[in-house]
Design an enzyme around this catalytic site. Structure first.
Site, PDB file in Angstrom:
ATOM      1  N   TYR A  99       0.825  -1.223   0.000  1.00 20.79           N
ATOM      2  CA  TYR A  99       0.000   0.000   0.000  1.00 20.79           C
ATOM      3  C   TYR A  99       0.860   1.275   0.000  1.00 20.79           C
ATOM      4  CZ  TYR A  99      -3.305   3.401   2.117  1.00 20.79           C
ATOM      5  OH  TYR A  99      -4.069   4.500   2.401  1.00 20.79           O
ATOM      6  N   ILE A 100       1.663   1.467   1.024  1.00 21.89           N
ATOM      7  CA  ILE A 100       2.428   2.714   1.109  1.00 21.89           C
ATOM      8  C   ILE A 100       3.584   2.683   0.102  1.00 21.89           C
ATOM      9  CG2 ILE A 100       3.684   4.262   2.652  1.00 21.89           C
ATOM     10  CD1 ILE A 100       2.201   2.879   5.018  1.00 21.89           C
ATOM     11  N   ASN A 114       1.815 -10.023   0.975  1.00 24.05           N
ATOM     12  CA  ASN A 114       0.590  -9.256   1.252  1.00 24.05           C
ATOM     13  C   ASN A 114       0.301  -8.281   0.113  1.00 24.05           C
ATOM     14  OD1 ASN A 114      -1.610  -8.651   2.969  1.00 24.05           O
ATOM     15  ND2 ASN A 114      -0.594  -6.770   3.642  1.00 24.05           N
ATOM     16  N   ASP A 138      12.461 -12.304  -0.955  1.00 25.81           N
ATOM     17  CA  ASP A 138      12.198 -12.175   0.472  1.00 25.81           C
ATOM     18  C   ASP A 138      13.408 -11.497   1.116  1.00 25.81           C
ATOM     19  OD1 ASP A 138      11.886 -12.903   3.326  1.00 25.81           O
ATOM     20  OD2 ASP A 138      10.208 -14.085   2.535  1.00 25.81           O
ATOM     21  N   SER A 172       6.222   3.558  13.284  1.00 24.15           N
ATOM     22  CA  SER A 172       4.788   3.778  13.515  1.00 24.15           C
ATOM     23  C   SER A 172       4.578   4.542  14.808  1.00 24.15           C
ATOM     24  CB  SER A 172       4.115   2.408  13.624  1.00 24.15           C
ATOM     25  OG  SER A 172       2.815   2.541  14.134  1.00 24.15           O
ATOM     26  N   TYR A 211       3.592  -6.829  16.888  1.00 27.48           N
ATOM     27  CA  TYR A 211       3.851  -5.949  15.737  1.00 27.48           C
ATOM     28  C   TYR A 211       4.500  -4.642  16.202  1.00 27.48           C
ATOM     29  CZ  TYR A 211       2.994  -2.262  12.370  1.00 27.48           C
ATOM     30  OH  TYR A 211       3.161  -1.162  11.553  1.00 27.48           O
ATOM     31  N   LYS A 264       8.515  -2.819  15.625  1.00 26.31           N
ATOM     32  CA  LYS A 264       8.857  -1.452  15.194  1.00 26.31           C
ATOM     33  C   LYS A 264       9.759  -0.782  16.240  1.00 26.31           C
ATOM     34  CE  LYS A 264       6.697  -1.536  11.368  1.00 26.31           C
ATOM     35  NZ  LYS A 264       7.481  -1.632  10.143  1.00 26.31           N
ATOM     36  N   ASN A 308      -1.877   7.563  10.912  1.00 26.90           N
ATOM     37  CA  ASN A 308      -2.815   6.600  10.314  1.00 26.90           C
ATOM     38  C   ASN A 308      -3.028   6.867   8.822  1.00 26.90           C
ATOM     39  OD1 ASN A 308      -3.253   6.583  13.253  1.00 26.90           O
ATOM     40  ND2 ASN A 308      -4.888   5.142  12.773  1.00 26.90           N
TER      41      ASN A 308
HETATM   42  P1  NAD Z   1       1.634  -3.672   3.081  1.00 24.16           P
HETATM   43  O1  NAD Z   1       1.413  -4.997   3.691  1.00 24.16           O
HETATM   44  O2  NAD Z   1       0.665  -3.194   2.059  1.00 24.16           O
HETATM   45  O3  NAD Z   1       3.107  -3.602   2.447  1.00 24.16           O
HETATM   46  C1  NAD Z   1       4.193  -4.327   2.976  1.00 24.16           C
HETATM   47  C2  NAD Z   1       4.818  -5.105   1.839  1.00 24.16           C
HETATM   48  O4  NAD Z   1       5.935  -5.838   2.334  1.00 24.16           O
HETATM   49  C3  NAD Z   1       3.857  -6.112   1.205  1.00 24.16           C
HETATM   50  O5  NAD Z   1       3.821  -5.901  -0.204  1.00 24.16           O
HETATM   51  C4  NAD Z   1       4.461  -7.478   1.552  1.00 24.16           C
HETATM   52  O6  NAD Z   1       4.231  -8.435   0.531  1.00 24.16           O
HETATM   53  C5  NAD Z   1       5.922  -7.127   1.714  1.00 24.16           C
HETATM   54  N1  NAD Z   1       6.680  -8.021   2.605  1.00 24.16           N
HETATM   55  C6  NAD Z   1       6.336  -8.448   3.851  1.00 24.16           C
HETATM   56  N2  NAD Z   1       7.296  -9.254   4.333  1.00 24.16           N
HETATM   57  C7  NAD Z   1       8.271  -9.331   3.389  1.00 24.16           C
HETATM   58  C8  NAD Z   1       9.502 -10.007   3.312  1.00 24.16           C
HETATM   59  N3  NAD Z   1       9.939 -10.805   4.280  1.00 24.16           N
HETATM   60  N4  NAD Z   1      10.257  -9.854   2.192  1.00 24.16           N
HETATM   61  C9  NAD Z   1       9.835  -9.070   1.181  1.00 24.16           C
HETATM   62  N5  NAD Z   1       8.655  -8.414   1.194  1.00 24.16           N
HETATM   63  C10 NAD Z   1       7.886  -8.544   2.288  1.00 24.16           C
HETATM   64  O7  NAD Z   1       1.751  -2.606   4.265  1.00 24.16           O
HETATM   65  P2  NAD Z   1       1.813  -1.022   4.214  1.00 24.16           P
HETATM   66  O8  NAD Z   1       0.587  -0.513   4.857  1.00 24.16           O
HETATM   67  O9  NAD Z   1       2.190  -0.565   2.858  1.00 24.16           O
HETATM   68  O10 NAD Z   1       3.002  -0.772   5.237  1.00 24.16           O
HETATM   69  C11 NAD Z   1       4.339  -0.566   4.818  1.00 24.16           C
HETATM   70  C12 NAD Z   1       5.225  -0.444   6.036  1.00 24.16           C
HETATM   71  O11 NAD Z   1       4.762   0.641   6.837  1.00 24.16           O
HETATM   72  C13 NAD Z   1       5.207  -1.676   6.947  1.00 24.16           C
HETATM   73  O12 NAD Z   1       6.493  -1.858   7.472  1.00 24.16           O
HETATM   74  C14 NAD Z   1       4.239  -1.278   8.034  1.00 24.16           C
HETATM   75  O13 NAD Z   1       4.477  -1.956   9.233  1.00 24.16           O
HETATM   76  C15 NAD Z   1       4.527   0.208   8.168  1.00 24.16           C
HETATM   77  N6  NAD Z   1       3.406   0.973   8.747  1.00 24.16           N
HETATM   78  C16 NAD Z   1       2.164   0.883   8.173  1.00 24.16           C
HETATM   79  C17 NAD Z   1       1.103   1.574   8.730  1.00 24.16           C
HETATM   80  C18 NAD Z   1      -0.283   1.478   8.134  1.00 24.16           C
HETATM   81  O14 NAD Z   1      -1.240   1.855   8.783  1.00 24.16           O
HETATM   82  N7  NAD Z   1      -0.451   1.001   6.908  1.00 24.16           N
HETATM   83  C19 NAD Z   1       1.303   2.378   9.856  1.00 24.16           C
HETATM   84  C20 NAD Z   1       2.588   2.464  10.403  1.00 24.16           C
HETATM   85  C21 NAD Z   1       3.638   1.748   9.825  1.00 24.16           C
HETATM   86  C1  UD1 Z   2      -3.885   0.375  14.573  1.00 24.25           C
HETATM   87  C2  UD1 Z   2      -2.897  -0.405  15.390  1.00 24.25           C
HETATM   88  C3  UD1 Z   2      -1.523   0.214  15.270  1.00 24.25           C
HETATM   89  C4  UD1 Z   2      -1.126   0.339  13.796  1.00 24.25           C
HETATM   90  C5  UD1 Z   2      -2.202   1.141  13.069  1.00 24.25           C
HETATM   91  C6  UD1 Z   2      -1.929   1.270  11.595  1.00 24.25           C
HETATM   92  C7  UD1 Z   2      -4.150  -1.423  17.251  1.00 24.25           C
HETATM   93  C8  UD1 Z   2      -4.356  -1.423  18.726  1.00 24.25           C
HETATM   94  N1  UD1 Z   2      -3.316  -0.477  16.780  1.00 24.25           N
HETATM   95  O1  UD1 Z   2      -3.947   1.691  15.073  1.00 24.25           O
HETATM   96  O2  UD1 Z   2      -0.573  -0.584  15.931  1.00 24.25           O
HETATM   97  O3  UD1 Z   2       0.130   1.003  13.678  1.00 24.25           O
HETATM   98  O4  UD1 Z   2      -3.458   0.465  13.229  1.00 24.25           O
HETATM   99  O5  UD1 Z   2      -1.988   0.027  10.961  1.00 24.25           O
HETATM  100  O6  UD1 Z   2      -4.685  -2.237  16.520  1.00 24.25           O
HETATM  101  N2  UD1 Z   2     -12.167   1.535  14.899  1.00 24.25           N
HETATM  102  C9  UD1 Z   2     -13.506   1.264  15.064  1.00 24.25           C
HETATM  103  N3  UD1 Z   2     -14.050   0.235  14.334  1.00 24.25           N
HETATM  104  C10 UD1 Z   2     -13.310  -0.511  13.460  1.00 24.25           C
HETATM  105  C11 UD1 Z   2     -11.943  -0.207  13.298  1.00 24.25           C
HETATM  106  C12 UD1 Z   2     -11.398   0.817  14.047  1.00 24.25           C
HETATM  107  O7  UD1 Z   2     -14.204   1.917  15.841  1.00 24.25           O
HETATM  108  O8  UD1 Z   2     -13.862  -1.436  12.832  1.00 24.25           O
HETATM  109  C13 UD1 Z   2     -11.584   2.673  15.656  1.00 24.25           C
HETATM  110  C14 UD1 Z   2     -10.474   2.282  16.616  1.00 24.25           C
HETATM  111  O9  UD1 Z   2     -10.975   1.928  17.870  1.00 24.25           O
HETATM  112  C15 UD1 Z   2      -9.632   3.577  16.635  1.00 24.25           C
HETATM  113  C16 UD1 Z   2      -9.827   4.141  15.221  1.00 24.25           C
HETATM  114  O10 UD1 Z   2     -11.018   3.551  14.723  1.00 24.25           O
HETATM  115  O11 UD1 Z   2     -10.174   4.486  17.560  1.00 24.25           O
HETATM  116  C17 UD1 Z   2      -8.673   3.834  14.279  1.00 24.25           C
HETATM  117  O12 UD1 Z   2      -8.428   2.421  14.307  1.00 24.25           O
HETATM  118  P1  UD1 Z   2      -7.370   1.717  13.338  1.00 24.25           P
HETATM  119  O13 UD1 Z   2      -7.623   2.138  11.940  1.00 24.25           O
HETATM  120  O14 UD1 Z   2      -7.387   0.264  13.630  1.00 24.25           O
HETATM  121  O15 UD1 Z   2      -5.982   2.370  13.754  1.00 24.25           O
HETATM  122  P2  UD1 Z   2      -5.270   2.463  15.207  1.00 24.25           P
HETATM  123  O16 UD1 Z   2      -6.066   1.842  16.260  1.00 24.25           O
HETATM  124  O17 UD1 Z   2      -4.881   3.885  15.402  1.00 24.25           O
END
Ligand code: NAD
Ligand code: UD1
Length: 338
Positions: free
Chosen positions: A11-12, A35, A58, A124, A149, A153, A179
């Site tokens: 995604y990101i 994923n 990987d 994160s 998780y 981080k 977020n």
């Molecule tokens: P995502 O799952 O869409 O992207 C992660 C990618 O990494 C996937 O394409 C997956 O196939 C790949 N991957 C996983 N393990 C691997 C491995 N061992 N070798 C090679 N590729 C591998 O997730 P995202 O939302 O794009 O997140 C990207 C990064 O940002 C992650 O590290 C995630 O933890 C971090 N992050 C995401 C969020 C969020 O809310 N999306 C918030 C904070 C931090």
């Molecule tokens: C969650 C993760 C955090 C991760 C982040 C981004 C937890 C405890 N934390 O954060 O570690 O970095 O996602 O991937 O899981 N909510 C609802 N109904 C739903 C889903 C969410 O009410 O079906 C509420 C939650 O209670 C929260 C807000 O929406 O108040 C945002 O939730 P979410 O999108 O899961 O993000 P975080 O909880 O901030």
């Protein structure tokens, strides 16, 4: 500058590849597709009109990583690859520590052997735990994570910090995302969660498109303006641009730097539902349920340091974030399977 993007099919990562190519960077993606799928890369190529060299690899595969680095001569790595499902990490801690921690250790070792000592790491806001103060600045102490998780981080931040301290040739930038929501304006790339979404926005868009019956709001008795949880939602394209700005810091040989990437504004769950409905004209049925274990009341960033030092700030407002999330969902009700 040639940039290795790990997890670039996700995604990101996919949104960041678009912004990097738009800024003229040479980009190579590696991803094990655990994923994600290659279609996201094809769609990025359509958006930018440029080829995205891709290796299915990987980050735990030392030999293959070495071969790729022998061939490609990278200047820096933006490291997104990792597992990120909070609930799953509680069920499968070993898999999360192995993939995220052992994977990053392997990647960094191969990088240093190839004299590539520039890395931007996806951290994160979860590392702040229940934050000591709000808005959260980078000086806010790291907290107690509520799941494996989050610990991966937090621990990887420490690992990369210590590596930089021991060898100042390293430039390490830790980006703490709040977020991320939204999608590219084209509506062709976006978030594609497996199964039932855990995060709020994909749950809302799947409810709006009719895949889910209703949204359950996890608690309305928090100490917030309407009782529901408050978070700092940030458009994924803004987040992606933050990485481009961070690369400029890498070029300055900045050593270790830590930045929050958030907007500085908090919205409650009910605020999001209301903004989504106003932005899209689509109703989101919801019910109030119990609190979700591990959730906190309020979490939003101070975005000042990233502005002062990177010249970066989020440009998109909440309505556009909602509209763009919806645009992606309604054009791709089954994600990349369509
Ligand atoms: P995502 O799952 O869409 O992207 C992660 C990618 O990494 C996937 O394409 C997956 O196939 C790949 N991957 C996983 N393990 C691997 C491995 N061992 N070798 C090679 N590729 C591998 O997730 P995202 O939302 O794009 O997140 C990207 C990064 O940002 C992650 O590290 C995630 O933890 C971090 N992050 C995401 C969020 C969020 O809310 N999306 C918030 C904070 C931090
Ligand atoms: C969650 C993760 C955090 C991760 C982040 C981004 C937890 C405890 N934390 O954060 O570690 O970095 O996602 O991937 O899981 N909510 C609802 N109904 C739903 C889903 C969410 O009410 O079906 C509420 C939650 O209670 C929260 C807000 O929406 O108040 C945002 O939730 P979410 O999108 O899961 O993000 P975080 O909880 O901030």
């Amino acid at each position: 500058m040639k940039i290795l993007v790990t997890g670039g099919a996700g995604y990101i990562g996919s949104h960041t590849v678009v912004e990097l190519q738009n800024e003229g960077y040479d980009v190579v993606v590696i991803d094990n597709l655990s994923n994600s799928c290659e279609k996201s890369i094809e769609r990025v190529e359509k958006i930018t009109g440029k080829k995205v060299p891709f290796y299915k690899c990987d980050i735990l595969d030392r030999e293959k990583l070495s071969e790729i680095m022998d061939k490609e001569n990278f200047d820096a790595c933006i490291h997104f690859a990792g597992l990120k499902a909070v609930g799953e990490s509680v069920q499968k801690p070993w898999e999360y520590y192995e993939n995220n921690i052992a994977g990053t250790l392997t990647l960094v070792d191969v990088m240093r052997k190839h004299n590539v000592k520039n890395i931007i790491f996806s951290s994160s806001a979860t590392i702040y735990g229940d934050p000591a103060f709000i808005p959260i600045t980078e000086e806010c102490p790291k907290g107690v994570c509520t799941n494996p998780y989050g610990w991966t981080k937090s621990m990887l931040e420490q690992v990369l910090t210590d590596i930089q301290k021991a060898d100042p040739e390293w430039n390490v930038i830790l980006l703490r995302y709040f977020n991320p929501i939204g999608a590219h304006k084209s509506g062709t790339i976006g978030e594609n969660p497996n199964g039932i979404p855990n995060n709020l926005m994909p749950y809302i868009t799947q409810t709006a498109v009719g895949k889910r019956d209703h949204l359950t709001i996890f608690g309305n008795d928090y100490d917030t303006h309407d009782g529901t949880g408050v978070r700092d939602y940030i458009h994924v394209v803004d987040l992606a641009r933050g990485h481009v700005k961070a690369l400029a810091k890498i070029k300055e040989k900045a050593g270790l730097k830590i930045y929050n990437l958030g907007t500085g504004t908090g919205y409650s769950v009910l605020d999001i539902v209301k903004n989504f409905e106003e932005a899209t004209g689509v109703k989101v049925p919801y019910e109030i349920g119990p609190r979700r274990p591990g959730d906190i009341a309020t979490c939003y960033a101070s975005a000042k340091k990233a502005y002062d030092e990177l010249g970066w700030k989020a440009e998109y407002g909440i309505k556009e974030m909602c509209a763009d999330s919806w645009n992606w969902q309604k054009n791709n009700p089954n994600g990349y399977e369509d």
